[in-house]
Scaffold this active site. Structure first.
Site, PDB file in Angstrom:
ATOM      1  N   ARG A 118      34.800  60.372  32.862  1.00 44.62           N
ATOM      2  CA  ARG A 118      34.555  61.379  33.908  1.00 44.62           C
ATOM      3  C   ARG A 118      35.673  62.419  33.987  1.00 44.62           C
ATOM      4  NH1 ARG A 118      31.933  57.549  38.625  1.00 44.62           N
ATOM      5  NH2 ARG A 118      29.790  57.885  37.975  1.00 44.62           N
TER       6      ARG A 118
ATOM      7  N   LYS B 101      16.279  44.657  39.265  1.00 45.09           N
ATOM      8  CA  LYS B 101      15.240  44.651  40.299  1.00 45.09           C
ATOM      9  C   LYS B 101      14.256  45.791  40.186  1.00 45.09           C
ATOM     10  CE  LYS B 101      18.099  42.729  43.954  1.00 45.09           C
ATOM     11  NZ  LYS B 101      18.768  43.210  45.160  1.00 45.09           N
TER      12      LYS B 101
ATOM     13  N   GLY C  57      25.172  54.371  34.861  1.00 46.85           N
ATOM     14  CA  GLY C  57      25.307  52.966  35.242  1.00 46.85           C
ATOM     15  C   GLY C  57      25.409  52.016  34.066  1.00 46.85           C
TER      16      GLY C  57
ATOM     17  N   GLY D  34      23.502  56.978  40.333  1.00 45.08           N
ATOM     18  CA  GLY D  34      22.597  57.193  41.470  1.00 45.08           C
ATOM     19  C   GLY D  34      22.048  58.604  41.525  1.00 45.08           C
TER      20      GLY D  34
END
Ligand code: AMP
Length: 408
Positions: A36, A206, A362, A385
């Protein structure tokens, strides 16, 4: 999109919201992954090359939420002072540091910056006002510069003081940086200009985290490949025996609906045919493999099986646009990393044949970095996100120069 390329920063003091939320070693406090920081370098260099000065602001972790055992804030762990050295090395400029982001000392340091110099402010999230999007706090911060640049894609989905609220205090003197522009340009190659066949690969633990993105992809993609823990909720919904595999009992109906919706819209949703199964959630567990409709009691699916890899690979190799989010198995354990590695390899192969491949933040970004494949895919997003919300079709609040960061 309006970017730093549209402005000359000669004699300007640019306040840049960067995303320096990087992993830091618990003991040595060294930066363990500087992706980053590296990503922000071109924007900073452009401003310095124009003859400007730069004030950098960022958050690091969630200091007011992740308290020490005694209930106090862990200032040492969350200090941005740990990134000063690496940032200086990457920029080739000695970066100055302000030990607070809104103290008198900090404002004195920014006011006395000479052109060509760079100042980094301490973690914005030491103040609760940052995440609350407090206007007074944003106004205070705005005094650090006479030009605002938003280059923090990783937080573009949050309406925080430094990412969204602050823009109103810079009239005509605000724009996006290259990180933001690049992320959006690449995301739009998938969202707006996808060449067909377009395949979205969804994995991870999930289904509940990925519902909106899967729904949005059903409208856009030709194929959706479902892997990882979330696949077992689909098998259970179809009446399969999934043993002790991960399942979200309250999402069985939803899984069925997603399958029906995909069918109705002509999107081929592929579930993995088989799994590597284990008798416990452990790298040293006993291993076996079986079809996903028949996982025995006491066993759990932790990775793609051979047939699943074969099927997924076939689809990936005929795709022209590929979006991948979420690992195909418990890739952190070496015995269950094979599915994720093989899917990454297939994406690399498709890319070498001309497909556009975007790896979405992620865990999937961590996986391609871990397997040294990051430079063999088209683009690895720096935002987890934020990218997901973009692909869900949401408007991101990261705000600048009158432009909203939108993806749909
Ligand atoms: P997510 O944050 O939803 O993308 O999920 C990533 C996590 O899912 C990783 O930590 C994986 O270890 C985990 N995961 C992937 N496949 C499985 C599986 N079959 N069973 C349990 N966890 C899994």
């Amino acid at each position: 999109m309006n970017t730093v390329d549209n402005f000359n920063f000669n004699n300007k003091r640019a306040l840049i919201r960067v995303d320096f939320n990087v992993p830091i070693d618990k003991k040595t406090f060294a930066v363990t992954d500087d992706t980053r920081i590296k990503a922000a370098v071109p924007t900073i260099k452009k401003i310095l090359a124009d003859g400007g000065a730069v004030v950098l602001m960022s958050h690091l972790g969630r200091p007011l939420k992740k308290l020490k055992e005694d209930g106090t804030v862990d200032y040492e762990k969350h200090s941005l002072k740990h990134v000063v050295k690496r940032t200086s090395e990457l920029l080739g400029v000695d970066v100055k540091f302000a030990t607070d982001c809104v103290s008198d000392e900090a404002f004195n340091l920014s006011a006395s910056l000479k052109m060509g110099e760079v100042l980094l402010l301490e973690n914005l999230r030491f103040y609760k006002e940052e995440e609350k999007g407090n206007e007074e706090f944003a106004k205070k911060l705005s005094a650090h510069g006479n030009f605002y640049v938003n280059d923090a894609f990783g937080t573009a989905h949050r309406a925080h003081a430094s990412t969204a609220v602050i823009a109103q205090f810079f009239h005509g003197a605000k724009t996006f940086g290259y990180v933001m522009a690049n992320e959006i340009k690449n995301a739009d190659k998938v969202m707006k200009q996808a060449q067909k066949p377009f395949t979205a690969i969804m994995g991870g633990a999930k289904v509940s985290d990925k519902i909106l993105i899967i729904e949005n992809m059903i409208d856009k993609a030709d194929y959706i490949l479902i892997g990882g823990g979330m696949a077992y909720t689909f098998f259970k919904a179809m009446g399969g025996q999934i043993g002790n595999s991960l399942v979200e009992e309250d999402k069985l109906d939803l899984a069925k609906q997603l399958l029906e919706k995909a069918k109705a819209k002509g999107c081929q949703m592929l579930l993995p045919a088989d799994s590597i199964i284990a008798d416990k959630f452990d790298n040293d567990a006993q291993l076996s493999s079986c079809e996903n409709f028949e996982i025995p009691q006491g066993w759990m699916g932790l990775d793609l099986g051979k047939k699943a890899i074969y099927d997924f690979r076939e689809v990936i190799l005929k795709s022209k646009t590929i979006l991948w989010n979420g690992p195909m198995g418990v890739f952190e354990m070496s015995n269950f990393a094979n599915g994720t590695i093989e899917i990454a390899k297939a994406i690399v192969e498709a890319t070498s044949k001309g497909a556009f491949s975007l790896i979405g933040g992620g865990d999937s970004a961590a996986a391609v970095n871990q397997f040294n494949m990051a430079d063999k895919v088209s683009y690895v997003s720096t935002g987890g996100g934020a990218l997901l919300e973009y692909f869900e079709g949401k408007e991101l609040p990261g705000h600048c120069g009158g432009d909203r960061v939108t993806f749909s």
